[in-house]
Design a protein around this motif. Sequence first.
Motif, PDB file in Angstrom:
ATOM      1  N   GLN A 145       0.823  -1.210   0.000  1.00 13.30           N
ATOM      2  CA  GLN A 145       0.000   0.000   0.000  1.00 13.30           C
ATOM      3  C   GLN A 145       0.860   1.265   0.000  1.00 13.30           C
ATOM      4  O   GLN A 145       0.553   2.223  -0.705  1.00 13.30           O
TER       5      GLN A 145
ATOM      6  N   GLN B  37      -5.002  -0.832  -5.560  1.00 15.83           N
ATOM      7  CA  GLN B  37      -5.443  -0.376  -4.246  1.00 15.83           C
ATOM      8  C   GLN B  37      -6.745  -1.048  -3.834  1.00 15.83           C
ATOM      9  O   GLN B  37      -6.941  -1.384  -2.654  1.00 15.83           O
ATOM     10  N   GLU B  38      -7.635  -1.260  -4.791  1.00 18.85           N
ATOM     11  CA  GLU B  38      -8.898  -1.944  -4.498  1.00 18.85           C
ATOM     12  C   GLU B  38      -8.638  -3.367  -4.010  1.00 18.85           C
ATOM     13  O   GLU B  38      -9.251  -3.828  -3.044  1.00 18.85           O
TER      14      GLU B  38
ATOM     15  N   SER C  16      -7.138  -3.203  -0.499  1.00 17.21           N
ATOM     16  CA  SER C  16      -8.151  -2.878   0.500  1.00 17.21           C
ATOM     17  C   SER C  16      -8.948  -4.124   0.897  1.00 17.21           C
ATOM     18  O   SER C  16      -9.258  -4.352   2.077  1.00 17.21           O
TER      19      SER C  16
ATOM     20  N   SER D 260      -6.746  -6.246   3.114  1.00 15.65           N
ATOM     21  CA  SER D 260      -6.650  -5.673   4.455  1.00 15.65           C
ATOM     22  C   SER D 260      -7.926  -5.930   5.264  1.00 15.65           C
ATOM     23  O   SER D 260      -7.869  -6.237   6.448  1.00 15.65           O
ATOM     24  N   ASN D 261      -9.083  -5.809   4.608  1.00 14.05           N
ATOM     25  CA  ASN D 261     -10.355  -6.066   5.283  1.00 14.05           C
ATOM     26  C   ASN D 261     -10.487  -7.510   5.696  1.00 14.05           C
ATOM     27  O   ASN D 261     -10.981  -7.836   6.780  1.00 14.05           O
TER      28      ASN D 261
END
Length: 310
Positions: A273, A299-300, A303, A306-307
């Motif tokens: 990131q 980035q999507e 993300s 990470s979630n």
Amino acid sequence: ELAISVGDQHVLADSELIWSETLWHLGKYEEAEEHLQRALANTDSNQTPQIELKYWHLSGNLSFVKGDFSAARGHFERALEISRTHQYLPQQATCLNNLAATCFHVAEYESARLLHEQALKINQEMGNQFGLALSLGNLADIYLQKGNFALAKANYLRSLDIRQKIGDALGEAWLLHALGNLCQQDGALAEAKSYYEQSLQLRRQNQNPREIAESLNSLGSMACLEKRYGDAAKYHREALAIYDRLGDQFSLATTHFYMAQLAVAQLDWHTAQINNKKAYRLFCSIQHDKGQTECLALQEKLSLKSNMKS
């Protein structure tokens, strides 16, 4: 004070342009820009078309290496207009090739192909072996982009043969690197690595920093594919340091994106990131739409990872 004649101004402007071009070839872009601006200060409405052509062409080259492709395009178009008006065929072919390279970098591949074919025709008519090799190699880039590996490789090898015969070591290194790209995309990884290493060796001998960094990034990507992550990071960090010294925003952004992809391969989402955000900001600063899109797509994915982790 003594007045400077128009003839003296022409000499001063031409001298500054020669310095600018020399420094550009050495990868010293900030110093090249300084001499270019000094040339402009010694330019007037009575300037010769040769000096005006050289000025716009060098302006295009410097904008190109900084990743400002919009400005580079405008400069090359102005240089092409002058070369056509005064029928300077060698310079016309060079302008066509450089304008095509600018189109290629903003994904206007058909425009790039047509411009390169115009340059190829001029070089064939003049018997210009250097220009012929350049046009063949540039057309091969486009065939490769379109997935025509056989035609791309044939053009690269024709160009490489000419470069070797005329003793063009810089061009030879460029062709070896291009063949490495082709082999990598075609899945021939061992052959690709060999081409990249040969190219890097020649480029280090010629001490051209920008091309050295390009080879380092390619070897870094190869090392990542082979899961040699430590080697990959080493290659990319060396490339990043070179581009930072050169002030090459586009290549800095690209290298950060490579480092983000390397971090993804290692499942290091945080580092990925950080590098992806740096790449995105740099692509935004030079208004490079394709780079921004690739960063947003990555980035999507990051993300989502990470979630899932949280």
